[in-house]
Scaffold this motif. Structure first.
Motif, PDB file in Angstrom:
ATOM      1  N   LEU A  52       1.129   3.483  -2.094  1.00 22.91           N
ATOM      2  CA  LEU A  52       0.494   3.610  -0.785  1.00 22.91           C
ATOM      3  C   LEU A  52       0.104   2.259  -0.198  1.00 22.91           C
ATOM      4  O   LEU A  52      -0.365   2.193   0.946  1.00 22.91           O
ATOM      5  CB  LEU A  52      -0.735   4.518  -0.872  1.00 22.91           C
ATOM      6  CG  LEU A  52      -0.487   5.990  -1.172  1.00 22.91           C
ATOM      7  CD1 LEU A  52      -1.815   6.728  -1.286  1.00 22.91           C
ATOM      8  CD2 LEU A  52       0.358   6.611  -0.068  1.00 22.91           C
ATOM      9  N   GLY A  53       0.270   1.194  -0.976  1.00 22.40           N
ATOM     10  CA  GLY A  53      -0.093  -0.143  -0.477  1.00 22.40           C
ATOM     11  C   GLY A  53      -1.583  -0.411  -0.523  1.00 22.40           C
ATOM     12  O   GLY A  53      -2.090  -1.196   0.281  1.00 22.40           O
ATOM     13  N   LEU A  54      -2.290   0.219  -1.457  1.00 23.35           N
ATOM     14  CA  LEU A  54      -3.734   0.032  -1.588  1.00 23.35           C
ATOM     15  C   LEU A  54      -4.035  -0.763  -2.840  1.00 23.35           C
ATOM     16  O   LEU A  54      -3.288  -0.701  -3.843  1.00 23.35           O
ATOM     17  CB  LEU A  54      -4.441   1.401  -1.656  1.00 23.35           C
ATOM     18  CG  LEU A  54      -4.286   2.314  -0.434  1.00 23.35           C
ATOM     19  CD1 LEU A  54      -4.938   3.658  -0.720  1.00 23.35           C
ATOM     20  CD2 LEU A  54      -4.905   1.686   0.797  1.00 23.35           C
ATOM     21  N   GLU A  55      -5.125  -1.495  -2.788  1.00 22.14           N
ATOM     22  CA  GLU A  55      -5.588  -2.211  -3.960  1.00 22.14           C
ATOM     23  C   GLU A  55      -6.370  -1.248  -4.847  1.00 22.14           C
ATOM     24  O   GLU A  55      -7.203  -0.468  -4.366  1.00 22.14           O
ATOM     25  CB  GLU A  55      -6.496  -3.374  -3.549  1.00 22.14           C
ATOM     26  CG  GLU A  55      -5.787  -4.471  -2.787  1.00 22.14           C
ATOM     27  CD  GLU A  55      -4.767  -5.186  -3.656  1.00 22.14           C
ATOM     28  OE1 GLU A  55      -3.781  -5.695  -3.118  1.00 22.14           O
ATOM     29  OE2 GLU A  55      -4.978  -5.212  -4.892  1.00 22.14           O
ATOM     30  N   VAL A  56      -6.068  -1.281  -6.166  1.00 23.50           N
ATOM     31  CA  VAL A  56      -6.729  -0.360  -7.090  1.00 23.50           C
ATOM     32  C   VAL A  56      -8.245  -0.588  -7.070  1.00 23.50           C
ATOM     33  O   VAL A  56      -9.030   0.374  -7.139  1.00 23.50           O
ATOM     34  CB  VAL A  56      -6.157  -0.524  -8.512  1.00 23.50           C
ATOM     35  CG1 VAL A  56      -6.918   0.354  -9.499  1.00 23.50           C
ATOM     36  CG2 VAL A  56      -4.676  -0.229  -8.531  1.00 23.50           C
ATOM     37  N   SER A  57      -8.644  -1.839  -6.899  1.00 23.02           N
ATOM     38  CA  SER A  57     -10.072  -2.140  -6.925  1.00 23.02           C
ATOM     39  C   SER A  57     -10.801  -1.588  -5.713  1.00 23.02           C
ATOM     40  O   SER A  57     -12.030  -1.470  -5.709  1.00 23.02           O
ATOM     41  CB  SER A  57     -10.285  -3.670  -7.002  1.00 23.02           C
ATOM     42  OG  SER A  57      -9.655  -4.307  -5.884  1.00 23.02           O
ATOM     43  N   GLU A  58     -10.060  -1.232  -4.626  1.00 27.28           N
ATOM     44  CA  GLU A  58     -10.689  -0.718  -3.425  1.00 27.28           C
ATOM     45  C   GLU A  58     -10.900   0.787  -3.475  1.00 27.28           C
ATOM     46  O   GLU A  58     -11.609   1.351  -2.638  1.00 27.28           O
ATOM     47  CB  GLU A  58      -9.816  -1.035  -2.191  1.00 27.28           C
ATOM     48  CG  GLU A  58      -9.659  -2.506  -1.925  1.00 27.28           C
ATOM     49  CD  GLU A  58      -8.740  -2.766  -0.732  1.00 27.28           C
ATOM     50  OE1 GLU A  58      -8.609  -3.907  -0.316  1.00 27.28           O
ATOM     51  OE2 GLU A  58      -8.152  -1.763  -0.232  1.00 27.28           O
ATOM     52  N   LEU A  59     -10.243   1.505  -4.407  1.00 27.57           N
ATOM     53  CA  LEU A  59     -10.249   2.963  -4.368  1.00 27.57           C
ATOM     54  C   LEU A  59     -11.650   3.533  -4.557  1.00 27.57           C
ATOM     55  O   LEU A  59     -12.083   4.446  -3.828  1.00 27.57           O
ATOM     56  CB  LEU A  59      -9.309   3.528  -5.435  1.00 27.57           C
ATOM     57  CG  LEU A  59      -7.825   3.210  -5.226  1.00 27.57           C
ATOM     58  CD1 LEU A  59      -6.991   3.785  -6.357  1.00 27.57           C
ATOM     59  CD2 LEU A  59      -7.352   3.766  -3.887  1.00 27.57           C
ATOM     60  N   VAL A  60     -12.379   3.012  -5.542  1.00 27.53           N
ATOM     61  CA  VAL A  60     -13.695   3.569  -5.806  1.00 27.53           C
ATOM     62  C   VAL A  60     -14.706   3.139  -4.743  1.00 27.53           C
ATOM     63  O   VAL A  60     -15.431   3.984  -4.197  1.00 27.53           O
ATOM     64  CB  VAL A  60     -14.169   3.170  -7.215  1.00 27.53           C
ATOM     65  CG1 VAL A  60     -15.603   3.631  -7.451  1.00 27.53           C
ATOM     66  CG2 VAL A  60     -13.230   3.770  -8.262  1.00 27.53           C
ATOM     67  N   GLU A  69      -3.951  15.329 -10.217  1.00 27.59           N
ATOM     68  CA  GLU A  69      -5.232  14.601 -10.139  1.00 27.59           C
ATOM     69  C   GLU A  69      -4.942  13.107 -10.110  1.00 27.59           C
ATOM     70  O   GLU A  69      -3.944  12.637 -10.668  1.00 27.59           O
ATOM     71  CB  GLU A  69      -6.110  14.966 -11.330  1.00 27.59           C
ATOM     72  CG  GLU A  69      -7.520  14.433 -11.216  1.00 27.59           C
ATOM     73  CD  GLU A  69      -8.406  14.934 -12.358  1.00 27.59           C
ATOM     74  OE1 GLU A  69      -9.558  14.496 -12.437  1.00 27.59           O
ATOM     75  OE2 GLU A  69      -7.906  15.775 -13.160  1.00 27.59           O
ATOM     76  N   VAL A  70      -5.808  12.338  -9.426  1.00 23.56           N
ATOM     77  CA  VAL A  70      -5.665  10.872  -9.317  1.00 23.56           C
ATOM     78  C   VAL A  70      -6.778  10.202 -10.121  1.00 23.56           C
ATOM     79  O   VAL A  70      -7.958  10.562  -9.993  1.00 23.56           O
ATOM     80  CB  VAL A  70      -5.712  10.421  -7.844  1.00 23.56           C
ATOM     81  CG1 VAL A  70      -5.622   8.890  -7.772  1.00 23.56           C
ATOM     82  CG2 VAL A  70      -4.601  11.057  -7.054  1.00 23.56           C
ATOM     83  N   ASN A  71      -6.372   9.256 -10.941  1.00 21.81           N
ATOM     84  CA  ASN A  71      -7.357   8.408 -11.636  1.00 21.81           C
ATOM     85  C   ASN A  71      -7.631   7.223 -10.717  1.00 21.81           C
ATOM     86  O   ASN A  71      -6.790   6.316 -10.584  1.00 21.81           O
ATOM     87  CB  ASN A  71      -6.794   7.946 -12.977  1.00 21.81           C
ATOM     88  CG  ASN A  71      -7.827   7.191 -13.789  1.00 21.81           C
ATOM     89  OD1 ASN A  71      -8.797   6.624 -13.253  1.00 21.81           O
ATOM     90  ND2 ASN A  71      -7.625   7.154 -15.097  1.00 21.81           N
ATOM     91  N   PHE A  72      -8.756   7.238 -10.000  1.00 17.39           N
ATOM     92  CA  PHE A  72      -9.051   6.192  -9.032  1.00 17.39           C
ATOM     93  C   PHE A  72      -9.428   4.873  -9.688  1.00 17.39           C
ATOM     94  O   PHE A  72      -9.564   3.847  -9.000  1.00 17.39           O
ATOM     95  CB  PHE A  72     -10.152   6.665  -8.080  1.00 17.39           C
ATOM     96  CG  PHE A  72      -9.721   7.772  -7.178  1.00 17.39           C
ATOM     97  CD1 PHE A  72     -10.071   9.082  -7.462  1.00 17.39           C
ATOM     98  CD2 PHE A  72      -8.949   7.518  -6.063  1.00 17.39           C
ATOM     99  CE1 PHE A  72      -9.663  10.112  -6.619  1.00 17.39           C
ATOM    100  CE2 PHE A  72      -8.547   8.525  -5.229  1.00 17.39           C
ATOM    101  CZ  PHE A  72      -8.889   9.846  -5.506  1.00 17.39           C
ATOM    102  N   GLN A  73      -9.614   4.868 -11.022  1.00 25.08           N
ATOM    103  CA  GLN A  73      -9.854   3.614 -11.718  1.00 25.08           C
ATOM    104  C   GLN A  73      -8.566   2.834 -11.894  1.00 25.08           C
ATOM    105  O   GLN A  73      -8.564   1.607 -11.841  1.00 25.08           O
ATOM    106  CB  GLN A  73     -10.492   3.887 -13.094  1.00 25.08           C
ATOM    107  CG  GLN A  73     -11.811   4.651 -13.030  1.00 25.08           C
ATOM    108  CD  GLN A  73     -12.897   3.858 -12.343  1.00 25.08           C
ATOM    109  OE1 GLN A  73     -12.895   2.609 -12.365  1.00 25.08           O
ATOM    110  NE2 GLN A  73     -13.856   4.550 -11.707  1.00 25.08           N
TER     111      GLN A  73
END
Length: 773
Positions: A52-60, A76-80
């Motif tokens: 999706l072009g998102l930074e993993v650190s931004e999800l939470v 299910e998505v692991n947002f970590q």
């Protein structure tokens, strides 16, 4: 104060617009994954954050969340870590049934700023469902022998919950010499399963067939489903009763009491039900007094003495027993019981006549000793009773002779005794039919097994010499079909039955011979010719080809506006494969009020104008033409004719010229048809005169043996001849031959349902086997 309030209001509206614009950034991202069904929990579907072009650190921090749209909570998505994984296994058949595309839509929502991403997970089908039949055991019932090879029986197929190739099924039947499976595809590409009988069944050999019917899909690996086919063979009366012995021998004293049991015979039948129930009767006894001396219990087969036995009258009785089953077409078996009568001293020693050759054969030569006569006065005083001349049983069946012995004393004394000399029959007469030819008319589409007619032959002999049995003289009909496949003859009654429906369009005349054979030794036979004429019924509707089909152009007929009354604008062409009135066609406009300025020829099918055309008639006309035959009940077909009115006569010049040139064969055909009808009416009177003459003049005796015959049939509407080639169809399209002949079938209002045999000697065979009128 008021100004500040106004500024803050404007600022709030601007902020609201910014937030609304941010929230509606829907669809700014779209990710699709493909996953086989039934994957285990925890299986990684994809790295969602990266895709999706998102930074993993931004999800939470951005309070990310995932929402499933109506298909269940399977992912299910692991947002970590930003990984999308399987939460619970997906069953494609449960989620999407038989839908071609099965996908689960997910939405990933992140805040600050608010964005919505669409995620599609396509669920691919795997072969995890075996074919399933609706029942574990499918039962069929098929009649033995009467069900012909090639007969078909529909079967229920299996279903497979998978999709695509995994749901395509192939079928297999366990090895069987009697059955095979055929898959049939109809016009809608729907497949049906057919069980085909390869050879006739025999219940007495195999009363039940159990076959394993297997359905296999095309998945990898292949999965199968099975059903048990239980085929019960229904009994047909195709086995005659059979005795344990062909003959029995019994000895009885001549003073055996009335009612004493002689013997119990027993017959068995391999059929079942009423087809194996047996009735016993006494038939074909060799002496006239046997039927008065013995009786039989029809149910048990017990033979008992009925009256008194007399050794001096008959020393040996031959009793023939017939066992008949109770089937619809009963079959019989036979045996002989020889009853030897033992002498008892119950006569005074006076004048004695000892029979030596009784009964006397009718072909015994003069001088044959019939009996010896002895007197008690001397041991040497023997006299012989001999034949003085030849005897004929058909003229005199028995002689009662009184023998008197008189001495020469005075007065003379005498003793008298009588002797009954029966004349035994010799098989010197062949069975004879009362007429040389039987003629029967049968309507086509007759009911199988229907009685057509009966033939009967007589034999002046007696007992087995007069016991006549009937059979068909086998020959080939048409394309090497045996005549026995069309008809059967009851061996005892002479009743002739039709085994299958007749089709006039395939067979008009069936000529065969029936043989009557007696049971003498050697046996003699006589033949009779049976001519079976199939009468046409109106079972074919007219077939219509619209105007223009003969020119290779299916377009509308062009009609010039300048056409006057009587102008031919087209023709409806039709044909009926029936014969006679059933093929005589009539044309008419289905809705007379909608015909406008046009009409159709009643028998020609020509469409012509009834008046000059006008512009008010419109640019086009549409006529529905009804074509009916003259059968009872009449069958019909319709044709829709489109007529276009044009200004220029040159537009239809070529078509009109072609139409005029093509009408003459039909006109000539109608003239030929009229002449043929008149000829048939005239021939009818002539045939009636010939028929009456033949009835008054008996023909020569029928010779035994088949012969080739030229068949001439007379009926209530005329006569006609059948040759090796027959023209039976009346064609009314362009190019029809002028010499086609319409043959009308005879009409018999008082005949039976399936046929009535003609009693007149219409045809007479000569010695060479040819048949002449």
């Amino acid at each position: 104060m008021n100004l500040l309030w106004g500024d803050s209001l404007v600022t709030g509206q601007l902020l609201r617009l910014v937030l609304l614009h941010t929230a509606w950034e829907v669809g700014s991202g779209q990710v699709s994954y493909s996953l086989p069904e039934e994957f285990k929990q925890g299986t990684i579907v994809g790295r969602l954050a990266q895709d999706l072009g998102l930074e993993v650190s931004e999800l939470v921090p951005r309070m990310s969340q995932m929402v499933s749209k109506g298909r269940g909570d399977y992912f299910e998505v692991n947002f970590q870590s930003g990984v999308l994984f399987v939460k619970s296994p997906v069953d494609r058949e449960e989620v999407c049934c038989q839908s071609p595309l099965c996908a689960i839509d997910l939405e990933v929502i992140v805040d600050k700023p608010l964005r919505i991403f669409h995620v599609e997970v396509e669920i691919q089908d795997i072969n995890d469902n075996a074919p399933v039949f609706s029942v574990n055991e499918e039962k069929l019932s098929i009649a033995e022998s009467l069900t012909l090879p090639g007969s078909r029986f529909p079967l229920e197929g299996a279903s497979d919950a998978d999709f695509g190739t995994n749901s395509l099924l192939t079928y297999k039947l366990s090895p069987s010499e009697y059955f095979t499976i055929k898959v049939q595809t109809n016009e809608e590409q729907s497949k049906s399963l057919i069980l085909v009988l390869q050879q006739s069944l025999d219940r007495e050999e195999t009363p039940e067939h159990r076959l394993l019917f297997t359905a296999t899909d095309r998945g990898k690996p292949e999965l199968t489903g099975t059903v048990q086919l239980v085929i019960t063979v229904l009994d047909v009366n195709d086995n005659a009763p059979s005795f344990h012995q062909s003959s029995y021998k019994v000895r009885l004293l001549e003073n055996t009491a009335d009612g004493s049991m002689v013997i119990k015979v027993n017959a068995t039948d391999l059929d079942e039900g009423i087809n194996k129930d047996i009735l016993y009767t006494l038939r074909g006894v060799t002496q006239p007094n046997v039927s008065a001396t013995f009786r039989i219990d029809s149910n048990t087969g017990e033979i008992r003495v009925n009256g008194e036995l007399d050794f001096e009258n008959t020393k040996l009785h031959e009793v023939r027993v017939e066992a008949t089953d109770k089937g619809n077409f009963p079959l019989s078996g036979h045996c002989s019981v020889f009853v030897e009568v033992l002498d008892v001293n119950d006569n005074a020693p006076e004048l004695t006549i000892t029979s030596h050759s009784l009964p006397v054969p009718e072909d015994a030569p003069p001088g044959t000793v019939v009996a010896l006569i002895s007197l008690v006065s001397t041991f040497k005083n023997y006299h012989s009773l001999v034949l003085a001349e030849a005897v004929d049983r058909e003229r005199v069946s028995e002689y009662k002779i009184l023998v008197t012995a008189r001495d020469e004393g005075a007065p003379s004394l005498s003793a008298s005794s009588s002797i009954l000399v029966p004349i035994a029959d010799v098989n010197g007469n062949a069975p004879a039919f009362p007429q040389p030819v039987y003629t029967v008319f049968v309507k086509e589409n007759n009911r199988p097994g229907a009685h057509l007619l009966s033939v009967s032959a007589s034999d002046p002999d007696v007992r087995e010499n007069a016991f006549v049995s009937y059979s068909v003289v086998e020959r080939s009909v048409g394309e090497q079909q045996p005549v026995s496949s069309y008809i059967s003859v009851h061996s005892e009654s002479g009743h002739i039955y039709g085994l299958q429906p007749f089709d006039y369009e395939e067979l008009q005349v069936l000529q065969f011979q029936v043989s009557a054979r007696d049971a003498g030794f050697p046996s003699l036979c006589g033949n009779v010719t049976v001519q079976l004429f199939v009468l046409d019924e109106n079972d074919n509707a007219p077939a219509v080809s619209p105007p223009g089909s003969g020119r290779g152009s299916p377009g509308p007929e062009l009609v010039p506006l300048s056409a006057g009354a009587g102008h031919v604008v087209g023709k409806v062409r039709a044909v009926d494969v029936d014969s006679g009135y059933n093929a005589w066609l009539r044309y008419e406009v289905q809705e007379a009020g909608a015909a406008g300025p046009f009409r159709v020829g009643v028998y020609s099918g020509e469409i012509s104008t009834t008046r000059a055309l006008e512009e008010a008639d419109g640019p086009s006309q549409r006529l529905v033409i009804l074509v009916k035959d003259h059968g009872e009940p009449a069958l019909s077909a319709t044709a829709t004719v489109s007529l276009s009115l044009v200004e220029s006569p040159q537009a239809v010049k070529w078509d009109s010229r072609q139409r005029v040139g093509s009408e003459r064969p039909l006109v000539d055909l109608n003239v030929s048809l009229t002449i043929a009808i008149c000829s048939l009416s005239g021939l009818f009177v002539l045939v009636i005169v010939v028929y009456v003459g033949l009835r008054c003049h008996p023909g020569p005796e029928v010779m035994c043996g088949p012969g080739k015959a030229t068949v001439v049939c007379s009926s209530e509407v005329g006569s006609w001849s059948y040759s090796q080639r027959q023209s039976r169809k009346l064609c009314v399209w362009e190019g029809t031959a002028k010499n086609d002949l319409m043959v009308f079938r005879p009409n018999f209002p008082h005949s039976s349902e399936n046929g009535e045999a003609g009693k007149g000697q219409i045809l007479t065979p000569n010695v060479s086997g040819q048949v002449t009128s």
